[in-house]
Structure formats: structure tokens, C-alpha cells
Motif scaffolding. Sequence first.
Motif, short mmCIF file in Angstrom:
data_model
loop_
_atom_site.label_atom_id
_atom_site.label_comp_id
_atom_site.label_asym_id
_atom_site.label_seq_id
_atom_site.Cartn_x
_atom_site.Cartn_y
_atom_site.Cartn_z
N TRP A 295 0.84 -1.20 0.00
CA TRP A 295 0.00 0.00 0.00
C TRP A 295 0.87 1.25 0.00
O TRP A 295 0.65 2.19 -0.77
N MET A 296 1.88 1.29 0.86
CA MET A 296 2.78 2.45 0.95
C MET A 296 3.50 2.68 -0.38
O MET A 296 3.56 3.81 -0.88
N LEU A 297 4.03 1.62 -0.96
CA LEU A 297 4.74 1.76 -2.24
C LEU A 297 3.81 2.25 -3.34
O LEU A 297 4.20 3.09 -4.16
N GLU A 298 2.60 1.75 -3.37
CA GLU A 298 1.63 2.19 -4.38
C GLU A 298 1.26 3.66 -4.17
O GLU A 298 1.16 4.42 -5.14
N GLU A 299 1.05 4.07 -2.94
CA GLU A 299 0.72 5.47 -2.65
C GLU A 299 1.86 6.40 -3.02
O GLU A 299 1.64 7.51 -3.50
N LEU A 300 3.09 5.95 -2.82
CA LEU A 300 4.26 6.76 -3.16
C LEU A 300 4.54 6.77 -4.66
O LEU A 300 5.25 7.64 -5.16
N GLY A 301 3.99 5.81 -5.39
CA GLY A 301 4.22 5.72 -6.83
C GLY A 301 5.62 5.24 -7.17
O GLY A 301 6.15 5.55 -8.24
N VAL A 302 6.21 4.47 -6.29
CA VAL A 302 7.56 3.97 -6.48
C VAL A 302 7.49 2.63 -7.20
O VAL A 302 6.66 1.78 -6.87
N SER A 303 8.37 2.43 -8.17
CA SER A 303 8.39 1.13 -8.85
C SER A 303 9.14 0.13 -7.98
O SER A 303 10.12 0.47 -7.32
N TYR A 304 8.65 -1.10 -7.97
CA TYR A 304 9.24 -2.13 -7.13
C TYR A 304 8.90 -3.50 -7.71
O TYR A 304 7.97 -3.65 -8.50
N GLU A 305 9.64 -4.48 -7.28
CA GLU A 305 9.38 -5.88 -7.63
C GLU A 305 8.78 -6.53 -6.40
O GLU A 305 9.31 -6.39 -5.29
N PHE B 147 21.14 -2.94 0.60
CA PHE B 147 20.51 -2.70 1.90
C PHE B 147 19.26 -3.56 2.03
O PHE B 147 18.39 -3.55 1.17
N VAL B 148 19.17 -4.34 3.11
CA VAL B 148 18.02 -5.21 3.35
C VAL B 148 17.48 -4.93 4.75
O VAL B 148 18.24 -4.79 5.70
N MET B 149 16.16 -4.82 4.83
CA MET B 149 15.53 -4.65 6.13
C MET B 149 14.24 -5.43 6.19
O MET B 149 13.70 -5.84 5.17
N TYR B 150 13.74 -5.63 7.40
CA TYR B 150 12.49 -6.33 7.61
C TYR B 150 11.71 -5.64 8.72
O TYR B 150 12.21 -4.69 9.31
N GLU B 151 10.49 -6.09 8.97
CA GLU B 151 9.50 -5.49 9.87
C GLU B 151 8.74 -4.40 9.11
O GLU B 151 9.30 -3.41 8.67
N SER B 152 7.43 -4.60 8.97
CA SER B 152 6.61 -3.75 8.10
C SER B 152 6.60 -2.27 8.53
O SER B 152 6.67 -1.38 7.68
N ALA B 153 6.54 -1.99 9.82
CA ALA B 153 6.52 -0.59 10.27
C ALA B 153 7.85 0.09 9.98
O ALA B 153 7.89 1.25 9.55
N ALA B 154 8.95 -0.61 10.19
CA ALA B 154 10.27 -0.05 9.90
C ALA B 154 10.44 0.20 8.41
O ALA B 154 11.00 1.22 8.00
N ILE B 155 9.93 -0.72 7.59
CA ILE B 155 10.01 -0.55 6.14
C ILE B 155 9.23 0.70 5.72
O ILE B 155 9.72 1.51 4.92
N ASN B 156 8.03 0.88 6.25
CA ASN B 156 7.23 2.06 5.88
C ASN B 156 7.89 3.35 6.35
O ASN B 156 7.84 4.36 5.64
N THR B 157 8.52 3.34 7.51
CA THR B 157 9.26 4.52 7.98
C THR B 157 10.40 4.83 7.03
O THR B 157 10.61 5.99 6.66
N TYR B 158 11.14 3.81 6.63
CA TYR B 158 12.24 3.98 5.69
C TYR B 158 11.74 4.56 4.37
O TYR B 158 12.32 5.51 3.83
N LEU B 159 10.65 3.99 3.84
CA LEU B 159 10.10 4.47 2.57
C LEU B 159 9.62 5.91 2.69
O LEU B 159 9.85 6.72 1.78
N GLY B 160 8.97 6.25 3.79
CA GLY B 160 8.50 7.61 3.99
C GLY B 160 9.65 8.60 4.06
O GLY B 160 9.56 9.71 3.52
N ASP B 161 10.72 8.23 4.73
CA ASP B 161 11.89 9.10 4.84
C ASP B 161 12.61 9.24 3.50
O ASP B 161 13.07 10.33 3.14
N LYS B 162 12.69 8.17 2.75
CA LYS B 162 13.44 8.19 1.49
C LYS B 162 12.67 8.87 0.37
O LYS B 162 13.25 9.58 -0.45
N TYR B 163 11.34 8.67 0.31
CA TYR B 163 10.55 9.20 -0.81
C TYR B 163 9.60 10.28 -0.38
O TYR B 163 8.86 10.82 -1.11
#
Length: 71
Positions: A17-27, A55-71
Amino acid sequence: MLKLVGATGFRTFRNVWMLEELGVSYEHVLAGPRSPEANAGSPFGKIPSLCDGEFVMYESAAINTYLGDKY
């Protein structure tokens, strides 16, 4: 390119959901817990995991925080 590992029936859905909202391409690699794909991204075989280059990370909340900070 970002690679998200995990099935959307789990908390991976938050990250999709986060990646789709950000419009970031991903696999998106569909995988269950403790599968070979999950073990590659998490030392505990948990899903989801996110690979951003080397860079590899896990845990859904941490991933969303990372994505929010990066994009």
C-alpha cells in the motif's frame, strides 16, 4: 530497484500500500514465512523484507518509515 518479499495476506500488505501510494516502482516477490525467499531477507525467515540495492531490512513498520523518509 526495490524488491519487496512477502505475501499480501500478511503485514506485507502495509508495504505494498505504501509503495503504491508513493508511486515507487518495485518488484514484489510472493513468499510465505520461513520460505527460501523470506530467509534471504530476514535472519528469522519473517516477512515482509525490503531490498534496496545491497541494503536489506524487515518489519513492516520499519520498512514504511524507511520508505517515507526516502521518498
